[in-house]
Motif scaffolding. Structure first.
Motif, short mmCIF file in Angstrom:
data_model
loop_
_atom_site.label_atom_id
_atom_site.label_comp_id
_atom_site.label_asym_id
_atom_site.label_seq_id
_atom_site.Cartn_x
_atom_site.Cartn_y
_atom_site.Cartn_z
N TYR A 294 -0.90 11.25 -7.89
CA TYR A 294 -2.31 10.92 -8.12
C TYR A 294 -2.63 10.76 -9.61
N ASP B 155 -14.11 -1.95 -7.67
CA ASP B 155 -15.31 -1.14 -7.47
C ASP B 155 -15.93 -1.16 -6.07
N HIS B 156 -15.57 -2.13 -5.25
CA HIS B 156 -16.26 -2.24 -3.96
C HIS B 156 -15.98 -1.04 -3.06
N LEU B 157 -17.04 -0.43 -2.55
CA LEU B 157 -16.91 0.74 -1.68
C LEU B 157 -17.58 0.50 -0.33
N ARG C 101 -7.29 2.29 -8.19
CA ARG C 101 -7.89 2.97 -7.04
C ARG C 101 -6.99 4.05 -6.44
N VAL D 184 -8.68 -2.78 -1.76
CA VAL D 184 -9.60 -3.85 -1.37
C VAL D 184 -8.86 -5.18 -1.37
N GLN E 23 -7.75 7.40 -7.61
CA GLN E 23 -9.03 7.94 -7.19
C GLN E 23 -9.03 8.28 -5.70
N GLY E 24 -7.91 8.03 -5.04
CA GLY E 24 -7.81 8.32 -3.62
C GLY E 24 -8.63 7.38 -2.76
N ARG E 25 -8.89 6.18 -3.26
CA ARG E 25 -9.70 5.21 -2.52
C ARG E 25 -8.84 4.18 -1.80
N ASP E 26 -9.40 3.62 -0.74
CA ASP E 26 -8.71 2.55 -0.04
C ASP E 26 -8.63 1.32 -0.94
N ARG F 204 0.94 4.14 -2.86
CA ARG F 204 0.61 5.51 -2.46
C ARG F 204 1.75 6.48 -2.77
N GLU G 188 0.83 -1.20 0.00
CA GLU G 188 0.00 0.00 0.00
C GLU G 188 0.87 1.26 0.00
#
Length: 489
Positions: A145, A233-235, A208, A216, A211-214, A141, A137
């Motif tokens: 972006y 896609d899971h949010l 992801r 999965v 998109q600034g998403r965690d 990161r 991760e």
């Protein structure tokens, strides 16, 4: 080989008009050995460049590998003139309608269709190895972006190799993957499971992070492509399940893209692997090769072309511009196929299934108008410019909601399988692995003496002069500042 002999049936007789000598070179599997021509030597002519190395034998010149076979393979067969594509002898049409991506992956890698028990083991190991180290991760990161997902993915594959010292011949010995014994095969299988399993995870993380998403964790109980869609896609929704139609379409697309013989990226993988580097570095090299617009960016180019056309009414003008070489026609023609790409028929049907639930892409009518116009135009017929797999795959990916710059990633994920199949075959080939070291035809300057800097002249050739870079911001201000050790430039 190389001596004048009687003509045999399965051989090539060559007469060197420079010397009058005749040579017989064996033909095996409709191929001649390039090294057979090294015996065809001649004295250097008066005034001839010594760099031609005429006395050392003929070299075979083949820019872009247009007709050079570099390996014996049992994996994929293509007949470009007849529009045939087979994996391990099985027609792609049968596999696309009756098999699945992972079953076909097993076929490509191991050479046979698996039994139920074999497939259960293979599938479970791949899905199990989809989970990545928590430190990954931080790695993902660390990218900006707006970093291109292919740049992230290429870096990630190389990064992954740092975790597995047992997979590195530089650390474990050169014969790590070439011995072919039980332990070596088991080690090889584990790396294959890891790379295929983590390919979707890395691709989803690259998606992801922008998109600034965690991220999965790969779920349990889903198929390979459904798990991929879930990770994308899971949010946080409870009992989230990706569309089975989209999962199936992606499975078919992955199957069609799994291998395509010695394309640019596969050749890059094998070139890199011939040094006996670890498989993660070899796959990263293949990923970098596929990144190029002449390879992995083809379906993205199709969409950009259709957007630029705008509507079916503009197709005739575009066609004429292509004929005048003012525009480029993407998605038609192929380096290998001289008739319709066999994958394009299958993918067209897949597109229909996707469009039923997503709605027709607004570019579809333009695509169909372009397709019909090109197929019925003598200009394109004579040049055998028929639709290839990229013409339709881009429309499907767009309808599924993927951004344009993610299209090459959707190419890499399944192609990892083909790369690994060829890598495994190379490691286990008879005679061991020889490092790939192509020859060149040197046409540069002959021997010349060094000239001191004060005696040199500028020949004004732009290609031989570095370009000046305009500087701004801190660089511009620093150039105006004074400090100890400052360059005189």
């Amino acid at each position: 080989m190389g001596r004048p002999t009687d003509v045999a049936n399965d051989s090539l007789t060559v007469r060197d008009n420079r010397t009058g000598k005749t040579y017989t070179i064996p033909i095996s599997d409709n191929a001649v050995s390039a090294t057979g021509f090294k015996a065809i030597s001649a004295p250097r002519k008066a005034g001839e460049r010594e760099e031609n190395e005429t006395q050392k034998g003929l070299r075979v010149s083949d820019k872009g590998f247009l007709n050079t076979a570099v390996i014996q393979s049992e994996i994929t067969y293509i007949d470009g003139d007849a529009g045939i594509l087979r994996y391990r002898g099985y027609p792609i049409e049968q596999l696309a309608t009756q098999s699945s991506f992972l079953e076909t992956a097993y076929l490509l890698i191991y050479g046979v269709l698996p039994t139920k028990d074999q497939f259960t083991l293979f599938e479970s190991e791949i899905l199990h190895h989809g989970v990545v180290h928590a430190e990954s991760e931080e790695f993902f990161r660390s990218f900006r972006y707006d970093a291109h997902p292919m740049a992230i993915l290429t870096s990630a594959f190389a990064y992954l190799g740092s975790y597995y010292s047992e997979a590195n011949p530089s650390l474990q010995g050169q014969s790590l993957f070439t011995k072919g014994d039980k332990a070596s095969l088991a080690n090889m299988d584990k790396q294959i499971f890891r790379l295929i399993g983590k390919a979707t995870t890395f691709a989803a993380m690259a998606y992801r992070v922008r998109q600034g998403r965690d991220f999965v964790t790969p779920p349990t109980g889903l198929s390979y492509t459904a798990s991929f869609l879930y990770q994308l896609d899971h949010l946080g929704q409870v009992d989230y399940a990706p569309s089975p139609v989209l999962a199936k379409a992606l499975d078919v697309l992955f199957l069609l893209h799994a291998d395509h013989e010695l394309n640019a990226s596969c050749t890059t993988v094998l070139q890199t692997a011939s040094s006996l580097v670890d498989p993660y570095s070899a796959i990263a090299a293949g990923c970098a090769s596929l990144y190029g617009p002449l390879h992995g960016g083809a379906n993205e180019a199709v969409i950009r072309m259709l957007i630029s056309i705008g509507s079916p009414a503009n197709v005739p003008a575009f066609i004429e511009a292509v004929k005048r070489r003012e525009k480029v026609l993407s998605g038609f023609g192929h380096r290998v196929y001289k008739t319709t790409d066999p994958r394009s028929y299958i993918i067209r049907k897949t597109a229909d299934e996707v469009f039923k639930i997503t709605g027709k892409d607004e570019l579809l009518e333009t695509a169909m108008a372009l397709h019909d116009a090109a197929m019925n135009d003598e200009f394109f017929q004579k040049r055998k410019l028929y639709p290839n797999v990229d013409f339709w795959s881009g429309l499907i990916y767009r309808a599924m909601g993927f951004p344009l710059d993610f299209f090459p990633v959707l190419f890499v994920v399944p192609r990892v399988v083909g790369w690994l199949a060829h890598w495994r075959q190379m490691m286990l080939q008879q005679g061991g692995v020889k490092i790939w070291r192509p020859r060149q035809v040197y046409v540069g300057p002959s021997k010349r003496d060094y000239v001191s800097i004060d005696d040199r002249t500028d020949d004004k050739d732009a290609k031989k002069t570095p370009s000046a870079v305009p500087h701004s911001g801190i660089s511009k201000r620093t150039r105006l500042a004074s400090f100890k050790g400052k360059s005189k430039l």
